[in-house]
Write a protein that holds these residues in place. Sequence first.
Motif, PDB file in Angstrom:
ATOM      1  N   PHE A  63       0.734  -1.283  -0.007  1.00  0.00           N
ATOM      2  CA  PHE A  63       0.069  -0.101  -0.013  1.00  0.00           C
ATOM      3  C   PHE A  63       0.790   1.319  -0.119  1.00  0.00           C
ATOM      4  CE2 PHE A  63      -1.934   3.363   2.436  1.00  0.00           C
ATOM      5  CZ  PHE A  63      -3.186   3.607   1.918  1.00  0.00           C
ATOM      6  N   PHE A  64       1.836   1.231   0.966  1.00  0.00           N
ATOM      7  CA  PHE A  64       2.748   2.367   0.914  1.00  0.00           C
ATOM      8  C   PHE A  64       3.451   2.606  -0.282  1.00  0.00           C
ATOM      9  CE2 PHE A  64       1.878   1.547   5.650  1.00  0.00           C
ATOM     10  CZ  PHE A  64       1.210   2.767   5.896  1.00  0.00           C
ATOM     11  N   MET A  65       4.198   1.623  -0.957  1.00  0.00           N
ATOM     12  CA  MET A  65       4.782   1.671  -2.099  1.00  0.00           C
ATOM     13  C   MET A  65       3.918   2.149  -3.226  1.00  0.00           C
ATOM     14  SD  MET A  65       7.569  -1.340  -1.689  1.00  0.00           S
ATOM     15  CE  MET A  65       8.451  -1.039  -3.268  1.00  0.00           C
ATOM     16  N   GLY A  66       2.686   1.949  -2.884  1.00  0.00           N
ATOM     17  CA  GLY A  66       1.809   2.295  -4.289  1.00  0.00           C
ATOM     18  C   GLY A  66       1.631   4.072  -4.466  1.00  0.00           C
ATOM     19  N   PHE A  67       2.327   4.720  -3.644  1.00  0.00           N
ATOM     20  CA  PHE A  67       2.474   6.112  -3.734  1.00  0.00           C
ATOM     21  C   PHE A  67       3.549   6.641  -4.771  1.00  0.00           C
ATOM     22  CE2 PHE A  67      -0.029   5.597   0.225  1.00  0.00           C
ATOM     23  CZ  PHE A  67      -1.171   6.339  -0.047  1.00  0.00           C
ATOM     24  N   ALA A  68       4.261   5.568  -4.991  1.00  0.00           N
ATOM     25  CA  ALA A  68       5.426   5.865  -5.965  1.00  0.00           C
ATOM     26  C   ALA A  68       5.328   6.463  -7.236  1.00  0.00           C
ATOM     27  CB  ALA A  68       6.647   4.713  -5.915  1.00  0.00           C
TER      28      ALA A  68
END
Length: 278
Positions: free
Chosen positions: A174-179
């Motif tokens: 989820f957090f890496m999806g903001f890349a």
Amino acid sequence: MPENTQDENSKLTEQETKETTGIIYSDKVIREDQKEKEEQEEAQEEQPQSGMSLIGHLEELRRRIIVMIAAIAVGSLICYFYAAEITGLITAPAGKLYYMNPAEAFFTYLKVSFFAGFLLALPVVMYQLWAFIMPAMTNNERTAGIFLVPASIVLFFIGLVFSYYLVLPAGIKFFMGFATENLQPMFSISQYLSFVISFLLPFGFIFELPLFILVMARVGIIGSAFLAAKRKMVFVMSFVIGAVISPTPDVFSQTMVAVPMILLYEISLLIVKYILRK
């Protein structure tokens, strides 16, 4: 003569009746005394053992703390030789990581070794705590503790495994999806490890919830009707607790903590209602 004989027979009958009554009364008194003695003995068995002075308790506590520290130290030393493998296991959900200063990797290995060593020594730590408080417990409480202590350790590790294999990968994804093309994730090993530890440990404690509820229901403090009536409050409190203990303040992390807590509560309710019949 017949009248005298009749009087003598009546006197003998009265005397025999009194003697029989006395024997019955005596037997009753003896049985009551035996019953009182048995009740006193049972009460003494139920009472917690005492007799150690305050200084003795403090000395025993000091010895057990030393044993716990030694167990954690030995566990950490053992885990240090496998620090690279353990670190690789922890960092697997995130992929390649970086360290920003020369000593960061070394101190990260120390932190990993201590964390893994504590988990390795957890049974010893729990046993020492249990052995210290056991003399102050009754026989029934000691019997319950034989089941509760191993069950609490098993549930704690189940919570860690659940978090590592199901919750943590979803959180990292989820957090890496903001890349974006201009914004690439580059995690520091030290910060990532702190994030993982703060993410895993709460689930270890959350999975103790069913055990706590079952114990409360077993002793008659709560029942299935009470648990059902508090369902809405538990739903709200789960998200509040998720907001407090989650490593980040976002809604996703709170939900990942709150949902397992709600599911465990519902499972506990079903066990109390249909298995314990409370």
